[in-house]
Design a protein around this motif. Structure first.
Motif, PDB file in Angstrom:
ATOM      1  N   GLY A  81       0.781  -1.228   0.000  1.00  0.00           N
ATOM      2  CA  GLY A  81       0.000   0.000   0.000  1.00  0.00           C
ATOM      3  C   GLY A  81       0.811   1.275   0.000  1.00  0.00           C
ATOM      4  O   GLY A  81       0.272   2.369   0.205  1.00  0.00           O
ATOM      5  N   ASN A  82       2.104   1.158  -0.235  1.00  0.00           N
ATOM      6  CA  ASN A  82       2.964   2.331  -0.271  1.00  0.00           C
ATOM      7  C   ASN A  82       3.229   2.739  -1.717  1.00  0.00           C
ATOM      8  O   ASN A  82       2.921   2.011  -2.647  1.00  0.00           O
ATOM      9  CB  ASN A  82       4.283   2.030   0.445  1.00  0.00           C
ATOM     10  N   LYS A  83       3.819   3.892  -1.882  1.00  0.00           N
ATOM     11  CA  LYS A  83       4.143   4.423  -3.205  1.00  0.00           C
ATOM     12  C   LYS A  83       5.657   4.502  -3.335  1.00  0.00           C
ATOM     13  O   LYS A  83       6.352   4.901  -2.394  1.00  0.00           O
ATOM     14  CB  LYS A  83       3.517   5.811  -3.355  1.00  0.00           C
ATOM     15  N   PHE A  84       6.186   4.110  -4.501  1.00  0.00           N
ATOM     16  CA  PHE A  84       7.622   4.210  -4.766  1.00  0.00           C
ATOM     17  C   PHE A  84       7.835   4.982  -6.053  1.00  0.00           C
ATOM     18  O   PHE A  84       7.246   4.655  -7.083  1.00  0.00           O
ATOM     19  CB  PHE A  84       8.267   2.825  -4.874  1.00  0.00           C
ATOM     20  N   VAL A  85       8.668   6.020  -5.992  1.00  0.00           N
ATOM     21  CA  VAL A  85       8.960   6.835  -7.165  1.00  0.00           C
ATOM     22  C   VAL A  85      10.456   7.059  -7.302  1.00  0.00           C
ATOM     23  O   VAL A  85      11.189   7.087  -6.316  1.00  0.00           O
ATOM     24  CB  VAL A  85       8.241   8.203  -7.121  1.00  0.00           C
ATOM     25  N   VAL A  86      10.880   7.202  -8.534  1.00  0.00           N
ATOM     26  CA  VAL A  86      12.246   7.619  -8.831  1.00  0.00           C
ATOM     27  C   VAL A  86      12.144   9.053  -9.316  1.00  0.00           C
ATOM     28  O   VAL A  86      11.423   9.341 -10.274  1.00  0.00           O
ATOM     29  CB  VAL A  86      12.897   6.717  -9.907  1.00  0.00           C
ATOM     30  N   TRP A  87      12.832   9.957  -8.629  1.00  0.00           N
ATOM     31  CA  TRP A  87      12.833  11.367  -9.000  1.00  0.00           C
ATOM     32  C   TRP A  87      14.187  11.712  -9.583  1.00  0.00           C
ATOM     33  O   TRP A  87      15.221  11.577  -8.923  1.00  0.00           O
ATOM     34  CB  TRP A  87      12.567  12.247  -7.780  1.00  0.00           C
ATOM     35  N   GLY A  88      14.165  12.188 -10.827  1.00  0.00           N
ATOM     36  CA  GLY A  88      15.390  12.625 -11.490  1.00  0.00           C
ATOM     37  C   GLY A  88      15.412  14.135 -11.627  1.00  0.00           C
ATOM     38  O   GLY A  88      14.424  14.736 -12.056  1.00  0.00           O
ATOM     39  N   TRP A  89      16.526  14.726 -11.268  1.00  0.00           N
ATOM     40  CA  TRP A  89      16.674  16.181 -11.284  1.00  0.00           C
ATOM     41  C   TRP A  89      17.719  16.601 -12.313  1.00  0.00           C
ATOM     42  O   TRP A  89      18.744  15.952 -12.462  1.00  0.00           O
ATOM     43  CB  TRP A  89      17.096  16.683  -9.910  1.00  0.00           C
ATOM     44  N   ALA A  90      17.426  17.698 -13.014  1.00  0.00           N
ATOM     45  CA  ALA A  90      18.379  18.279 -13.961  1.00  0.00           C
ATOM     46  C   ALA A  90      18.107  19.776 -14.078  1.00  0.00           C
ATOM     47  O   ALA A  90      16.973  20.224 -13.900  1.00  0.00           O
ATOM     48  CB  ALA A  90      18.244  17.618 -15.328  1.00  0.00           C
ATOM     49  N   LYS A  91      19.158  20.525 -14.379  1.00  0.00           N
ATOM     50  CA  LYS A  91      18.975  21.952 -14.649  1.00  0.00           C
ATOM     51  C   LYS A  91      18.613  22.095 -16.110  1.00  0.00           C
ATOM     52  O   LYS A  91      19.303  21.593 -16.990  1.00  0.00           O
ATOM     53  CB  LYS A  91      20.256  22.732 -14.344  1.00  0.00           C
ATOM     54  N   ARG A  92      17.496  22.781 -16.362  1.00  0.00           N
ATOM     55  CA  ARG A  92      17.009  22.949 -17.732  1.00  0.00           C
ATOM     56  C   ARG A  92      16.554  24.392 -17.937  1.00  0.00           C
ATOM     57  O   ARG A  92      16.176  25.075 -17.000  1.00  0.00           O
ATOM     58  CB  ARG A  92      15.834  22.018 -17.992  1.00  0.00           C
ATOM     59  N   GLY A  93      16.568  24.788 -19.182  1.00  0.00           N
ATOM     60  CA  GLY A  93      16.091  26.116 -19.546  1.00  0.00           C
ATOM     61  C   GLY A  93      16.526  26.479 -20.945  1.00  0.00           C
ATOM     62  O   GLY A  93      17.365  25.806 -21.556  1.00  0.00           O
ATOM     63  N   GLU A  94      15.955  27.563 -21.441  1.00  0.00           N
ATOM     64  CA  GLU A  94      16.275  28.008 -22.782  1.00  0.00           C
ATOM     65  C   GLU A  94      17.724  28.480 -22.873  1.00  0.00           C
ATOM     66  O   GLU A  94      18.301  28.948 -21.897  1.00  0.00           O
ATOM     67  CB  GLU A  94      15.342  29.158 -23.180  1.00  0.00           C
ATOM     68  N   ARG A  95      18.270  28.342 -24.075  1.00  0.00           N
ATOM     69  CA  ARG A  95      19.640  28.792 -24.315  1.00  0.00           C
ATOM     70  C   ARG A  95      19.739  30.278 -24.002  1.00  0.00           C
ATOM     71  O   ARG A  95      18.885  31.071 -24.393  1.00  0.00           O
ATOM     72  CB  ARG A  95      20.010  28.537 -25.770  1.00  0.00           C
ATOM     73  N   GLY A  96      20.763  30.635 -23.261  1.00  0.00           N
ATOM     74  CA  GLY A  96      20.981  32.029 -22.898  1.00  0.00           C
ATOM     75  C   GLY A  96      20.165  32.503 -21.714  1.00  0.00           C
ATOM     76  O   GLY A  96      20.325  33.634 -21.263  1.00  0.00           O
ATOM     77  N   LYS A  97      19.275  31.671 -21.209  1.00  0.00           N
ATOM     78  CA  LYS A  97      18.442  32.026 -20.055  1.00  0.00           C
ATOM     79  C   LYS A  97      18.945  31.287 -18.819  1.00  0.00           C
ATOM     80  O   LYS A  97      19.697  30.323 -18.908  1.00  0.00           O
ATOM     81  CB  LYS A  97      16.977  31.648 -20.309  1.00  0.00           C
ATOM     82  N   ARG A  98      18.454  31.730 -17.677  1.00  0.00           N
ATOM     83  CA  ARG A  98      18.804  31.092 -16.415  1.00  0.00           C
ATOM     84  C   ARG A  98      18.237  29.675 -16.373  1.00  0.00           C
ATOM     85  O   ARG A  98      17.084  29.444 -16.710  1.00  0.00           O
ATOM     86  CB  ARG A  98      18.220  31.913 -15.264  1.00  0.00           C
ATOM     87  N   LYS A  99      19.054  28.720 -15.972  1.00  0.00           N
ATOM     88  CA  LYS A  99      18.622  27.326 -15.860  1.00  0.00           C
ATOM     89  C   LYS A  99      18.038  27.093 -14.471  1.00  0.00           C
ATOM     90  O   LYS A  99      18.538  27.613 -13.479  1.00  0.00           O
ATOM     91  CB  LYS A  99      19.792  26.361 -16.080  1.00  0.00           C
TER      92      LYS A  99
END
Length: 118
Positions: A81-99
C-alpha cells in the motif's frame, strides 16, 4: 544542491514529513539505501501509506528503475500500500536564459512487477 536536497525541499513544500533513510557505511565507504533503493521516506496526512523516493539525476532514472525492479523488497513495499517513485533532477532552460532545477518522476506500480495486488 544534490538530488536528495532538492527532493527534501519539494516534499516539504508539498506538506510531507520526510526523512533521509539511506545511511553511510564508513567501513565500506558506500551509501546503503533502505531496501536497496529508497533514499527518502515521506508521509502526509490524507495519503495512505508512505512514499519512498529514489533521488537521482535525470540521466540515471532508467538505471535506477531497472535496479529497483530487481529488488523483491521494493515490490513488497508497493504491494503493502505504499508508493515508490524515482525522481530525477536536472537543470534545464532556454539557451541564454537562467537554468532551473526540473523534476522528472517515474512511479513504479504493481503492474511493473507483473504482480497484481492482494
Amino acid at each position: 544542491m544534490t538530488p536528495t536536497q532538492l527532493s527534501l525541499k519539494k516534499l516539504k513544500e508539498e506538506g510531507f514529513h520526510a526523512q533521509v533513510v539511506e545511511k553511510w557505511n564508513a567501513f565500506a565507504r558506500i551509501r546503503i539505501d533502505l531496501f536497496g533503493a529508497i533514499d527518502i521516506l515521506g508521509v502526509k496526512v490524507g495519503r495512505n501509506g508512505c512514499t519512498g523516493i529514489q533521488a537521482t539525476s535525470t540521466g540515471n532514472i532508467n538505471a535506477r528503475v531497472t535496479k529497483s525492479l530487481g529488488i523483491p523488497a521494493i515490490r513488497d513495499f508497493i504491494l503493502s500500500g505504499n508508493k515508490f517513485v524515482v525522481w530525477g533532477w536536472a537543470k534545464r532552460g532556454e539557451r541564454g536564459k537562467r537554468k532551473i532545477w526540473t523534476l522528472k518522476e517515474r512511479e513504479l506500480t504493481a503492474d511493473d512487477f507483473l504482480v497484481k495486488p492482494i
